[in-house]
Design an enzyme around this catalytic site. Structure first.
Site, PDB file in Angstrom:
ATOM      1  N   GLY A  29      -1.265   9.406   9.094  1.00 44.44           N
ATOM      2  CA  GLY A  29      -0.872   8.064   8.681  1.00 44.44           C
ATOM      3  C   GLY A  29      -0.301   8.040   7.285  1.00 44.44           C
ATOM      4  O   GLY A  29      -0.005   9.089   6.706  1.00 44.44           O
ATOM      5  N   ASN A  30      -0.114   6.844   6.764  1.00 39.64           N
ATOM      6  CA  ASN A  30       0.390   6.692   5.397  1.00 39.64           C
ATOM      7  C   ASN A  30      -0.365   5.556   4.727  1.00 39.64           C
ATOM      8  O   ASN A  30      -1.152   4.860   5.359  1.00 39.64           O
ATOM      9  CB  ASN A  30       1.909   6.454   5.415  1.00 39.64           C
ATOM     10  CG  ASN A  30       2.268   5.177   6.143  1.00 39.64           C
ATOM     11  OD1 ASN A  30       1.993   4.084   5.679  1.00 39.64           O
ATOM     12  ND2 ASN A  30       2.862   5.328   7.327  1.00 39.64           N
ATOM     13  N   ARG A  31      -0.126   5.380   3.422  1.00 42.99           N
ATOM     14  CA  ARG A  31      -0.940   4.450   2.652  1.00 42.99           C
ATOM     15  C   ARG A  31      -0.354   3.038   2.571  1.00 42.99           C
ATOM     16  O   ARG A  31      -0.768   2.247   1.737  1.00 42.99           O
ATOM     17  CB  ARG A  31      -1.194   5.022   1.251  1.00 42.99           C
ATOM     18  CG  ARG A  31      -1.990   6.332   1.317  1.00 42.99           C
ATOM     19  CD  ARG A  31      -2.551   6.753  -0.028  1.00 42.99           C
ATOM     20  NE  ARG A  31      -1.520   6.977  -1.017  1.00 42.99           N
ATOM     21  CZ  ARG A  31      -1.291   6.210  -2.076  1.00 42.99           C
ATOM     22  NH1 ARG A  31      -2.030   5.144  -2.288  1.00 42.99           N
ATOM     23  NH2 ARG A  31      -0.328   6.510  -2.898  1.00 42.99           N
ATOM     24  N   SER A  32       0.614   2.722   3.422  1.00 40.42           N
ATOM     25  CA  SER A  32       1.145   1.356   3.401  1.00 40.42           C
ATOM     26  C   SER A  32       0.041   0.363   3.776  1.00 40.42           C
ATOM     27  O   SER A  32      -0.648   0.544   4.780  1.00 40.42           O
ATOM     28  CB  SER A  32       2.301   1.228   4.398  1.00 40.42           C
ATOM     29  OG  SER A  32       2.735  -0.109   4.442  1.00 40.42           O
TER      30      SER A  32
END
Ligand code: C5P
Length: 228
Positions: A29-32
């Site tokens: 995933g990513n930190r958005s």
């Protein structure tokens, strides 16, 4: 009073970050956080729009007063976006879509006892949803993309942005710098908006709500230009 300059317009916003499963309990995933996309959805609704928010793993509560469709993976986001775009006057792709997903999703939790000291994950490219949306654009539809870059140099960031705006076929591209402490998850944002010709149309720094309103100002201008 808030101007109702989006009254009767259907606005589709994507927010958050996709999660690509590795096994039943893990993901890439990513930190958005979804804050900027949620701020856009709320600002559009406040200006009279009929808003659909495709929400991918938000860190914050989903807003009320807009239609919310929860998605998680890029594939789910793509399906929901393709289903909704035909009805939308404005599409704003603020979500951070994973560029890659695991080739295989393990059906059971991956165990370290089976793997030893190293584990390699094989990833495959996800389809570019934004490019698909611009390729099926309805007449008069305004499409806005985002470009999150860690590039610190402004001119280099603009050059990347101009190339991306052309490649993606968007009407407006919002450049925002992200890093360990900027952009994603932060309460404020710093953006440069360029248009399809690569011209700088706005620069704004401030709360994600104020940045959202500045982006929507440009959306209404762009839609008005297109209608002339
Ligand atoms: O190519 P890049 O990921 O920098 O492009 C960012 C823009 O494209 C964002 O608007 C993002 O929502 C969208 N995007 C997409 N599908 C992907 C990757 C990015 O729609 N697979």
């Amino acid at each position: 009073a808030i101007p109702q300059d989006l009254a009767g317009r259907r606005v589709l916003v994507t927010a958050g970050g996709t999660r690509e499963p590795i096994d039943p309990v893990r993901f890439v995933g990513n930190r958005s956080s979804g804050r900027q996309g949620v701020a856009l959805a709320l600002a559009a609704a406040a200006r009279g729009a009929d808003v659909t928010l495709l929400a991918a793993n938000l860190d914050i509560a989903a807003p009320t007063g807009v239609r919310v469709v929860a998605v998680s993976t890029a594939a789910e986001l793509r399906e929901a976006a393709l289903a909704a775009t035909g009805e939308a006057d404005v599409v704003i792709m603020a979500a951070a879509v994973a560029d890659y997903r695991p080739v295989e999703i393990a059906t059971a939790k991956i165990k370290k006892d089976d793997q030893g000291d190293e584990l390699a994950l094989r990833l495959v490219r996800n389809p570019d949803i934004l490019r698909e949306l611009t390729s099926v654009r309805r007449p008069g539809q305004t499409i806005v993309g985002f470009a999150a870059e860690t590039e610190p140099d402004r001119d280099a960031q603009l050059a990347l942005g101009r190339a991306k705006a052309a490649r993606k076929g968007v009407d407006l591209l919002v450049l925002n710098r992200v890093g360990w402490h900027e952009g994603f998850q932060a309460e404020t944002n710093e953006i440069i908006v360029i248009d399809a010709a690569g011209e700088i149309r706005a620069e704004a720094t401030g709360s994600k709500a104020s940045v959202a309103d500045r982006i929507l100002d440009l959306v209404t201008e762009t839609a008005a230009d297109a209608a002339r």
